[in-house]
Design a protein around this motif. Structure first.
Motif, PDB file in Angstrom:
ATOM      1  N   ILE A  89       0.835  -1.206   0.000  1.00  0.00           N
ATOM      2  CA  ILE A  89       0.000   0.000   0.000  1.00  0.00           C
ATOM      3  C   ILE A  89       0.865   1.250   0.000  1.00  0.00           C
ATOM      4  CG2 ILE A  89      -1.668   1.324   1.359  1.00  0.00           C
ATOM      5  CD1 ILE A  89      -2.863  -1.359   2.249  1.00  0.00           C
ATOM      6  N   SER A  90       1.952   1.241   0.786  1.00  0.00           N
ATOM      7  CA  SER A  90       2.849   2.398   0.829  1.00  0.00           C
ATOM      8  C   SER A  90       3.467   2.662  -0.548  1.00  0.00           C
ATOM      9  CB  SER A  90       3.943   2.167   1.869  1.00  0.00           C
ATOM     10  OG  SER A  90       4.823   3.270   1.929  1.00  0.00           O
ATOM     11  N   LYS A  91       3.850   1.566  -1.227  1.00  0.00           N
ATOM     12  CA  LYS A  91       4.463   1.708  -2.544  1.00  0.00           C
ATOM     13  C   LYS A  91       3.483   2.322  -3.554  1.00  0.00           C
ATOM     14  CE  LYS A  91       5.377  -2.060  -4.808  1.00  0.00           C
ATOM     15  NZ  LYS A  91       5.967  -3.362  -5.221  1.00  0.00           N
ATOM     16  N   ASN A  92       2.195   2.097  -3.340  1.00  0.00           N
ATOM     17  CA  ASN A  92       1.161   2.601  -4.263  1.00  0.00           C
ATOM     18  C   ASN A  92       0.339   3.731  -3.638  1.00  0.00           C
ATOM     19  OD1 ASN A  92       1.018   0.562  -6.711  1.00  0.00           O
ATOM     20  ND2 ASN A  92       1.355  -0.678  -4.877  1.00  0.00           N
ATOM     21  N   ILE A  93       0.928   4.423  -2.694  1.00  0.00           N
ATOM     22  CA  ILE A  93       0.157   5.394  -1.921  1.00  0.00           C
ATOM     23  C   ILE A  93      -0.437   6.517  -2.768  1.00  0.00           C
ATOM     24  CG2 ILE A  93       2.122   6.869  -1.285  1.00  0.00           C
ATOM     25  CD1 ILE A  93       0.813   7.011   1.556  1.00  0.00           C
ATOM     26  N   GLU A  94       0.276   6.917  -3.822  1.00  0.00           N
ATOM     27  CA  GLU A  94      -0.228   8.016  -4.650  1.00  0.00           C
ATOM     28  C   GLU A  94      -1.500   7.634  -5.395  1.00  0.00           C
ATOM     29  OE1 GLU A  94       0.630  11.072  -4.458  1.00  0.00           O
ATOM     30  OE2 GLU A  94       2.182  10.538  -2.997  1.00  0.00           O
ATOM     31  N   LYS A  95      -1.661   6.343  -5.737  1.00  0.00           N
ATOM     32  CA  LYS A  95      -2.902   5.890  -6.371  1.00  0.00           C
ATOM     33  C   LYS A  95      -4.091   6.149  -5.457  1.00  0.00           C
ATOM     34  CE  LYS A  95      -1.051   2.110  -9.217  1.00  0.00           C
ATOM     35  NZ  LYS A  95      -1.139   0.642  -9.500  1.00  0.00           N
ATOM     36  N   PHE A  96      -3.886   5.930  -4.170  1.00  0.00           N
ATOM     37  CA  PHE A  96      -4.969   6.129  -3.207  1.00  0.00           C
ATOM     38  C   PHE A  96      -5.200   7.617  -2.949  1.00  0.00           C
ATOM     39  CE2 PHE A  96      -3.520   1.821  -2.432  1.00  0.00           C
ATOM     40  CZ  PHE A  96      -4.708   1.127  -2.277  1.00  0.00           C
ATOM     41  N   LYS A  97      -4.119   8.350  -2.729  1.00  0.00           N
ATOM     42  CA  LYS A  97      -4.263   9.766  -2.418  1.00  0.00           C
ATOM     43  C   LYS A  97      -4.913  10.545  -3.553  1.00  0.00           C
ATOM     44  CE  LYS A  97      -0.632  10.439   1.047  1.00  0.00           C
ATOM     45  NZ  LYS A  97       0.605  11.168   1.391  1.00  0.00           N
ATOM     46  N   SER A  98      -4.596  10.173  -4.791  1.00  0.00           N
ATOM     47  CA  SER A  98      -5.185  10.871  -5.933  1.00  0.00           C
ATOM     48  C   SER A  98      -6.685  10.635  -6.040  1.00  0.00           C
ATOM     49  CB  SER A  98      -4.491  10.434  -7.229  1.00  0.00           C
ATOM     50  OG  SER A  98      -4.704   9.049  -7.469  1.00  0.00           O
ATOM     51  N   ASN A  99      -7.173   9.634  -5.325  1.00  0.00           N
ATOM     52  CA  ASN A  99      -8.611   9.357  -5.296  1.00  0.00           C
ATOM     53  C   ASN A  99      -9.251   9.780  -3.968  1.00  0.00           C
ATOM     54  OD1 ASN A  99      -9.616   7.666  -7.796  1.00  0.00           O
ATOM     55  ND2 ASN A  99      -7.537   6.940  -7.348  1.00  0.00           N
ATOM     56  N   GLY A 100      -8.556  10.630  -3.229  1.00  0.00           N
ATOM     57  CA  GLY A 100      -9.113  11.157  -1.991  1.00  0.00           C
ATOM     58  C   GLY A 100      -9.102  10.177  -0.834  1.00  0.00           C
ATOM     59  N   ILE A 101      -8.217   9.175  -0.893  1.00  0.00           N
ATOM     60  CA  ILE A 101      -8.130   8.145   0.142  1.00  0.00           C
ATOM     61  C   ILE A 101      -6.806   8.309   0.881  1.00  0.00           C
ATOM     62  CG2 ILE A 101      -8.152   5.661   0.612  1.00  0.00           C
ATOM     63  CD1 ILE A 101      -9.440   5.491  -2.329  1.00  0.00           C
ATOM     64  N   THR A 102      -6.847   8.347   2.209  1.00  0.00           N
ATOM     65  CA  THR A 102      -5.634   8.513   3.014  1.00  0.00           C
ATOM     66  C   THR A 102      -5.283   7.210   3.707  1.00  0.00           C
ATOM     67  OG1 THR A 102      -6.176  10.846   3.411  1.00  0.00           O
ATOM     68  CG2 THR A 102      -4.556   9.817   4.879  1.00  0.00           C
ATOM     69  N   PRO A 103      -4.269   6.485   3.221  1.00  0.00           N
ATOM     70  CA  PRO A 103      -3.812   5.289   3.949  1.00  0.00           C
ATOM     71  C   PRO A 103      -2.965   5.687   5.157  1.00  0.00           C
ATOM     72  CG  PRO A 103      -3.291   5.176   1.587  1.00  0.00           C
ATOM     73  CD  PRO A 103      -3.623   6.598   1.915  1.00  0.00           C
ATOM     74  N   ILE A 104      -3.171   5.026   6.291  1.00  0.00           N
ATOM     75  CA  ILE A 104      -2.350   5.271   7.482  1.00  0.00           C
ATOM     76  C   ILE A 104      -1.147   4.345   7.402  1.00  0.00           C
ATOM     77  CG2 ILE A 104      -2.299   5.364   9.995  1.00  0.00           C
ATOM     78  CD1 ILE A 104      -4.239   7.331   8.765  1.00  0.00           C
ATOM     79  N   VAL A 105      -0.114   4.774   6.661  1.00  0.00           N
ATOM     80  CA  VAL A 105       1.098   3.971   6.492  1.00  0.00           C
ATOM     81  C   VAL A 105       2.321   4.879   6.480  1.00  0.00           C
ATOM     82  CG1 VAL A 105       0.018   2.059   5.233  1.00  0.00           C
ATOM     83  CG2 VAL A 105       0.863   4.041   3.963  1.00  0.00           C
ATOM     84  N   SER A 106       3.449   4.299   6.834  1.00  0.00           N
ATOM     85  CA  SER A 106       4.727   5.006   6.749  1.00  0.00           C
ATOM     86  C   SER A 106       5.311   4.879   5.348  1.00  0.00           C
ATOM     87  CB  SER A 106       5.704   4.436   7.785  1.00  0.00           C
ATOM     88  OG  SER A 106       5.361   4.817   9.091  1.00  0.00           O
ATOM     89  N   SER A 107       6.478   5.477   5.154  1.00  0.00           N
ATOM     90  CA  SER A 107       7.160   5.393   3.869  1.00  0.00           C
ATOM     91  C   SER A 107       7.674   3.974   3.633  1.00  0.00           C
ATOM     92  CB  SER A 107       8.335   6.368   3.830  1.00  0.00           C
ATOM     93  OG  SER A 107       9.349   5.938   4.736  1.00  0.00           O
ATOM     94  N   THR A 108       7.942   3.635   2.377  1.00  0.00           N
ATOM     95  CA  THR A 108       8.489   2.309   2.067  1.00  0.00           C
ATOM     96  C   THR A 108       9.857   2.122   2.718  1.00  0.00           C
ATOM     97  OG1 THR A 108       9.393   3.211  -0.001  1.00  0.00           O
ATOM     98  CG2 THR A 108       7.257   2.115  -0.132  1.00  0.00           C
ATOM     99  N   LYS A 109      10.631   3.189   2.846  1.00  0.00           N
ATOM    100  CA  LYS A 109      11.955   3.077   3.466  1.00  0.00           C
ATOM    101  C   LYS A 109      11.832   2.692   4.937  1.00  0.00           C
ATOM    102  CE  LYS A 109      16.401   5.488   3.757  1.00  0.00           C
ATOM    103  NZ  LYS A 109      17.152   6.728   3.392  1.00  0.00           N
ATOM    104  N   MET A 110      10.851   3.285   5.618  1.00  0.00           N
ATOM    105  CA  MET A 110      10.640   2.958   7.037  1.00  0.00           C
ATOM    106  C   MET A 110      10.152   1.519   7.185  1.00  0.00           C
ATOM    107  SD  MET A 110      10.783   4.215  10.132  1.00  0.00           S
ATOM    108  CE  MET A 110      10.836   2.864  11.313  1.00  0.00           C
ATOM    109  N   ILE A 111       9.252   1.111   6.317  1.00  0.00           N
ATOM    110  CA  ILE A 111       8.703  -0.253   6.389  1.00  0.00           C
ATOM    111  C   ILE A 111       9.773  -1.282   6.067  1.00  0.00           C
ATOM    112  CG2 ILE A 111       6.987  -1.829   5.394  1.00  0.00           C
ATOM    113  CD1 ILE A 111       5.216   0.683   4.942  1.00  0.00           C
TER     114      ILE A 111
END
Length: 610
Positions: A89-111
């Motif tokens: 989900i973090s790797k694809n976070i922009e797909k979600f954000k561009s659709n008005g969806i906020t995932p509660i996840v850290s960056s891929t580097k942190m994960i």
């Protein structure tokens, strides 16, 4: 604030998913929860407002299908339930954000750092030496040849979870059982003063690793990189799942983690992170990190630390302040079949056990008392006495007329006022309350007003039940006995309410007693008061006994009535409530009659509790 906030939770059949659902249900925000998973028998799905089916998290179509369902259900906040979802989900976070969806996840580097224990050890030990040294098989052999290994070690599968598949490596002879899928770590052994030290060492000699005395730290970070909550607990686990948690404070824990948190923030830590370790002879030793909520997130929420609620508020800038969420350290958490919190004094063996940990402020801490009806006739006297009560730390006045309350109590540092608006915004933290005194039914006699007060009673008692508030005192009336009036009522006398007001009092008593029936750890009682009198604006001059005499109380015939009323001085009623607070609440009786004792023939002010 929006009418509803739609929250999507994945992997709802997992312990983490269920725990997040429970946290949402404990939030006062208007949350609409959509469960997402692939098991129709997932326990958590039946606690959600809606549910839909996802493919396996390892499916190639998982992200596209998850995005589709988020749009279908108009999900605004997305909370992953399992580790393997976080990275994807973090790797694809922009797909979600561009659709008005906020995932509660850290960056891929942190994960990535959390997922790779060897990398975690190498990177973080540049900041502090408190992370256990970790090896893959190749680096382990090299370290052994360089005399850098101290046995015993522990080997665990890289893809494992919940501490399953652990192997104890006692010597070089055990290297043969290690494969390339293992990560090998030095073992964090509890310090010698730990109550579990002896059993830990004994089991270790048998090749077993006891899952006791684990320190679990939960830190919550806002979207702009600000810490909005942190807490630590001492946990006992069963197959990797925490089942007993005790609030834990140790300065060396926060001093040590303070060296690495800035690095986490720099590489993109957002939302929750859980760090696990033990207190050893050499201070804290950390061996696990997960950038997500955990299986005890819901239990922490019951103890006042609702990190899910905090993250939703942060996402929408709802009541964002510099105040951090805090764990109520007067509560102990148990997670067997379901969540439960217990307060001090309920179980002597438990009190003993917690005391031995060396951290037990819950025993000595003062109470936080929530009072409804705080500006009423009785409430005014009660709050003033609570302010002067030694074992009361905070008096929270739940009120509908804030201006009136300010005139009564000013800006007393012991009094906190909570308004209807505050309640609607979820600013009342029920997890921090130790005692509820419900005195809001008051002297209302109009049927419409009574109906509103009864609905209010139902709401406040339901919240007390959900948050396992340890002690509840309900203020009722002796009118529940009916119209006839013997010399002295007895608690065993049958009730026979004749008016809507009396019936409402009886209903409130039934609601309170049902809470104790559902959870015997919650102590409840109802005080049936006789009619209150006293020098106060809340005492109407049209009420008895003033029609008899405005200067003195005398025994005279009340024309048109066969009753001989009993009157109780209001400050004595308040004293009766204070006396209950000073008692062991587990010894409370279900009902107390509180009265002067001699109907309308009393020269001195007194009360009795039978």
């Amino acid at each position: 604030m929006k009418k509803t906030i739609r929250v999507g939770i994945t992997s709802i059949g997992s312990g983490v998913g269920q725990s997040v659902i429970n946290s949402c249900r404990l939030s006062e925000l208007p949350l609409y929860v959509v469960g997402l998973g692939h098991n129709p028998m997932a326990f958590g799905q039946y606690d959600c407002d809606d549910y839909d089916t996802l493919p396996s998290i390892y499916s190639d179509e998982y992200i596209d299908q998850l995005l589709y369902l988020c749009k279908k259900h108009h999900i605004e906040i997305l909370i992953p339930g399992l580790d393997d979802e976080l990275y994807n989900i973090s790797k694809n976070i922009e797909k979600f954000k561009s659709n008005g969806i906020t995932p509660i996840v850290s960056s891929t580097k942190m994960i990535e750092l959390c997922r790779d224990k060897v990398k975690m050890s190498r990177v973080l030990n540049h900041f502090t030496n408190s992370f256990v040294i970790s090896h893959d098989k190749e680096s382990l052999v090299e370290a052994y040849n360089n005399n850098e290994i101290n046995f015993p070690l522990i080997a665990k599968p890289r893809s494992g979870f919940a501490s399953r598949g652990l192997l104890v490596i006692r010597s070089v002879d055990d290297f043969d059982i290690i494969n390339n899928d293992h990560v090998v770590q030095e073992l964090a052994i509890p310090h010698k003063e730990d109550i579990n030290y002896s059993s830990f060492v004994s089991n270790l000699e048998k090749g077993l690793v006891s899952q006791v005395s684990e320190v679990s730290v939960q830190i919550v970070v806002s979207k702009d990189g600000r810490i909005i909550g942190k807490c630590a607990t001492l946990n006992k686990l069963n197959n990797g799942v925490p089942i007993e948690i005790i609030p834990f404070e140790n300065a060396s824990v926060w001093e040590d983690l303070g060296k690495i948190i800035p690095y986490f923030l720099k590489i993109g830590l957002r939302g929750p992170i859980n760090i696990q370790g033990r207190m050893t002879e050499h201070g804290p030793k950390w061996f696990e990190m997960n950038a997500r909520f955990t299986g005890i997130t819901g239990l922490r929420a019951m103890m006042g630390f609702n990190e899910v609620d905090a993250m939703v508020r942060d996402a929408y800038d709802i009541n964002s302040t510099d105040t951090e969420i805090e764990l109520n350290n007067k509560r102990i958490g148990m997670r067997q079949v379901t969540d439960r919190t217990v307060t001090f004094g309920r179980n002597a063996d438990l009190d003993n056990l917690v005391t031995k940990t060396g951290f037990y402020p819950w025993k000595n801490s003062k109470k936080s008392v929530l009072v409804t009806g705080a500006t009423g006739f009785l409430g005014n006297h009660l709050v003033r006495k609570l302010i002067d009560t030694e074992n009361v730390e905070t008096v929270i006045c739940l009120l509908r007329n804030e201006n009136k309350a300010k005139l009564m109590y000013g800006n007393h540092d012991k009094v906190k006022m909570v308004s209807d608006s505050d309640i609607e915004q979820g600013l009342l933290n029920f997890g921090s309350i130790d005692v509820l005194i419900h005195a809001a039914l008051g002297s209302v006699y109009e049927e419409e007003a009574i109906a509103k007060e009864l609905a209010y009673t139902s709401w406040i008692l339901n919240m007390a039940k959900k948050f396992h508030i340890p002690s509840i005192i309900n203020i009722s009336s002796q009118l529940v006995y009916g119209a006839s009036n013997p010399a002295v009522w007895n608690e065993q006398d049958p009730v026979s309410p004749k008016s809507p007001y009396a019936l409402a009092n009886w209903a409130s008593e039934l609601m309170v007693s049902s809470i104790h029936q559902d959870n015997v750890q919650t102590s409840t009682t109802s005080l049936r008061l006789s009619s209150l009198i006293g020098p106060d604006k809340g005492m109407g001059m049209d009420n008895l006994p003033y029609p008899l005499s405005k200067e003195t109380i005398k025994v005279e015939e009340i024309k048109g009535s066969s009753q001989c009323p009993d009157f109780l001085v209001v400050r004595d009623a308040a004293d009766a409530i204070i006396s209950l607070l000073n008692m062991d609440s587990s010894k409370w009786k279900p009902i107390y009659n509180v009265r002067s004792g001699v109907p309308l023939n009393r020269d001195e002010e007194s009360f009795q509790i039978n």
